[in-house]
Structures are given as C-alpha cells and as structure tokens.
Design an enzyme around this catalytic site. Structure first.
Site, PDB file in Angstrom:
ATOM      1  N   GLU A 255       6.210   3.540  -0.257  1.00  0.00           N
ATOM      2  CA  GLU A 255       6.039   3.597   1.194  1.00  0.00           C
ATOM      3  C   GLU A 255       6.163   2.235   1.861  1.00  0.00           C
ATOM      4  O   GLU A 255       5.700   1.221   1.312  1.00  0.00           O
ATOM      5  CB  GLU A 255       4.654   4.165   1.529  1.00  0.00           C
ATOM      6  CG  GLU A 255       4.534   4.491   3.007  1.00  0.00           C
ATOM      7  CD  GLU A 255       3.119   4.540   3.534  1.00  0.00           C
ATOM      8  OE1 GLU A 255       2.213   3.909   2.972  1.00  0.00           O
ATOM      9  OE2 GLU A 255       2.931   5.216   4.556  1.00  0.00           O
TER      10      GLU A 255
ATOM     11  N   HIS B 122       0.893  -2.617   7.662  1.00  0.00           N
ATOM     12  CA  HIS B 122       0.297  -1.353   8.085  1.00  0.00           C
ATOM     13  C   HIS B 122      -0.145  -1.344   9.546  1.00  0.00           C
ATOM     14  O   HIS B 122      -0.013  -0.343  10.233  1.00  0.00           O
ATOM     15  CB  HIS B 122      -0.901  -0.985   7.202  1.00  0.00           C
ATOM     16  CG  HIS B 122      -1.521   0.323   7.594  1.00  0.00           C
ATOM     17  ND1 HIS B 122      -2.588   0.409   8.448  1.00  0.00           N
ATOM     18  CD2 HIS B 122      -1.171   1.591   7.288  1.00  0.00           C
ATOM     19  CE1 HIS B 122      -2.888   1.689   8.632  1.00  0.00           C
ATOM     20  NE2 HIS B 122      -2.054   2.428   7.947  1.00  0.00           N
TER      21      HIS B 122
ATOM     22  N   HIS C 156       1.414   4.613  -2.042  1.00  0.00           N
ATOM     23  CA  HIS C 156       0.914   4.381  -0.693  1.00  0.00           C
ATOM     24  C   HIS C 156       0.704   2.884  -0.463  1.00  0.00           C
ATOM     25  O   HIS C 156      -0.179   2.282  -1.075  1.00  0.00           O
ATOM     26  CB  HIS C 156      -0.400   5.141  -0.532  1.00  0.00           C
ATOM     27  CG  HIS C 156      -1.010   5.033   0.827  1.00  0.00           C
ATOM     28  ND1 HIS C 156      -2.190   4.362   1.049  1.00  0.00           N
ATOM     29  CD2 HIS C 156      -0.599   5.504   2.030  1.00  0.00           C
ATOM     30  CE1 HIS C 156      -2.488   4.443   2.332  1.00  0.00           C
ATOM     31  NE2 HIS C 156      -1.546   5.125   2.956  1.00  0.00           N
TER      32      HIS C 156
HETATM   33 CA    CA Z   1       1.721   4.937   6.315  1.00  0.00          CA
END
Ligand code: CA
Length: 320
Positions: free
Chosen positions: A37, A52, A10
């Site tokens: 990711e 992000h 992540h």
């Molecule tokens: Ca995400």
C-alpha cells in the site's frame, strides 16, 4: 477457500519498521505480500509523497528541523514543504502529537538510523525493481488522501497521481494495481471524469471520522453498495463493518456487508489486521484471520504483519 485471497501490506510491513519507508516496503515484498500500500499526499512543489497523513509531525522530526513552519493550528503540513526539504526529514515510528509517545510501543525502537519519506515514483521503482529481481509480481495499492482538502488548497491530487501511475505503465484494468479513496465523489471522478480504467476501491469509513464528505452510513446499505458497484471493483470496509462482535458460542457475528458486496460483483478487502491492536473479541491475529477469511469470507486484508497474515492464509487453504 478456493478463490485467491490477498494480503495487502498496510503502509508496508509497518508492524516491523516505520510505516511507508522503503525499508518497510522491501520487507513486505520479501514477506510475500500480494500488494503493497501507498498513501499519497503532495508536497508544495506537487511531488506525490508516500505518507499517511497530510501532516509531517506524526512520523518525522519536522518540528525540530523546521520549528517556525507550523500553521496556526500548530501542525506541519506536507503541502507547505518542498520535496528537497522533505528529503531532509527523518522518519520514525508513529507518535501521538503532543506527548510524542509511540502509538505502538512494541514496534521498531527510536534509532539513529536514517529513514526517509519516499516519493511515489521512488516507491514504484523499488517495487518494480524487486518484482524483476525476484520474479514475483507484487501489486500496488495507492490511496489518494484527502482530495477535497487538496482541492481547497488549489491542487488536484488525483490528476497528479494518475499521471505518475501512467508514466510507470499503470493504465488498464489488467494492470496489477488497485487505486483507493475514501471520498466517493473522488472515486467516481477517477472513473467518469478521468476515464481511468484502473481497478478502483471505494474505502468505507464511519461518518464520525470526518475522513471525507461522504455518507458512509448510506454506502453500507444495500442501495449504497449497489451504487458503489457501478464504478468500483472493490470495497475496503473497516473490520467493524464486517464483524460486529462474537455470539454466545464464541463465533463471529458477521454482518451482511460482504455478501451484499459479493452479490454486486465486488471484492472486499478489510482493514486493518494488527497483532498489537486486536479487536476485543479475538485473542490472536490467527483467530482474527480465521474469522475474516473463513467466516466473513473477505477477499483480502490490509495487514501491518503481512508475513503472519500470509501464513494464516496458507494454513486456512490447507484446511480446504
Ligand atoms: Ca491507506
């Protein structure tokens, strides 16, 4: 435990190094993640960035380098900065805007080391290069961020991301990639308007987060899940959507969500496993992994600690 379960790193190995830096992605690859990711937003000159937030101020020194460039709301938007400017920014651990306090205080400390925001192309080249040099085949897990907001700003992020993925050879259902989005209209657009054949993940949030103009309460119902199965190969629910707490014997209360999705032929990858931010009903990352894999039967987890999640999967497999 017969079928394969996946660890998705992540934002990289974000428990150990600042999120979405190439350093954190290299570490995740070395730690045995199955997928890595990428959250994707655009720069002013429409370079897809691995970042992000649509903002730069939560993970970089943008405020000190470009003090005059905030919008009226006080935030610094990636879309207002050129790729050349973004390459000058220093990435650090995520902080709370306003106080500048670390969101996860036990993680990588403030440092004079230089970490940068990568472009999507740079990150793909890193992962493909590591795949070649290690002989492994680690997949991509890009998420298209805030497509409706980008469209309001007169730019089609999905088109740009799909084009870059295609340039690097990702275009068929067999390719080792899942494309994720919270916005259900956009996920359907990828399938029907762009006629993308890539595997798609419908992310599931809570309506209160205002993450997308999507009714997530409906998407979690049996009829909502059946609708998603028409266009997506997987769903990405929050942990709370698959485990609601513990029962009187200390076991997890598993919701019907995972079995409903499995009945519709979809995989389920739940977010987010964090050793330093566990749900109140568990005492360790191992216990959370056991609940998720053995009891809730998810197919994969998004983890900030891909080495520890991978180790748990191996231990569970050993138990049969
Ligand atoms: Ca995400």
């Amino acid at each position: 435990m017969n079928r394969p379960r996946h660890v998705i790193a992540h934002r990289g190995a974000s428990g150990y190094l600042p999120e979405h830096t190439l350093a954190s992605k290299s570490l995740a690859h070395g730690m045995g993640a199955d997928f890595i990711e990428q959250d994707v937003v655009l720069s002013r000159d429409h370079v897809p960035l691995v970042l992000h937030d649509i903002y730069l101020d939560t993970v970089t020194d943008v405020r000190s380098q470009f003090p005059e460039r905030a919008r009226a709301d006080g935030r610094y938007y990636a879309l207002d900065f050129s790729w050349a400017e973004i390459q000058q920014l220093h990435v650090h651990e995520r902080v709370h805007v306003g106080t500048d306090e670390a969101v996860y205080p036990g993680r990588f400390p403030p440092t004079t080391l230089t970490f940068r925001i990568p472009s999507l192309s740079q990150e793909i080249e890193l992962i493909q290069g590591l795949n070649r040099s290690t002989g492994r085949n680690v997949g991509l897990y890009p998420e298209i961020k805030a497509p409706a907001w980008h469209r309001q700003q007169a730019v089609d992020i999905s088109r740009i991301v799909i084009d870059v993925l295609q340039q690097y050879g990702y275009q068929s259902a067999d390719d080792n990639i899942f494309v994720q989005c919270f916005d259900a209209q956009e996920t359907q657009r990828l399938r029907y308007e762009f006629k993308s054949r890539l595997k798609l993940v419908q992310l599931i949030g809570n309506n209160s987060w205002k993450e997308a103009p999507t009714d997530f309460t409906h998407l979690r119902t049996p009829s909502g899940i059946a609708e998603v199965a028409k266009y997506a190969q997987a769903v990405g629910p929050h942990l709370s959507h698959v485990i609601s707490g513990i029962d009187e014997r200390g076991g997890p209360r598993v919701t019907p969500f995972v079995s409903l999705a499995h009945d519709q032929g979809m995989q389920v990858t739940a977010y987010t496993v964090r050793a330093d931010d566990l749900p109140v009903y568990v005492t360790s990352l191992n216990q959370l992994m056991e609940f998720l894999i053995r009891d809730a039967d998810v197919d994969g987890v998004f983890s900030d600690f891909p080495d520890r999640s991978r180790h748990c999967l191996q231990a569970l497999r050993g138990q049969g």
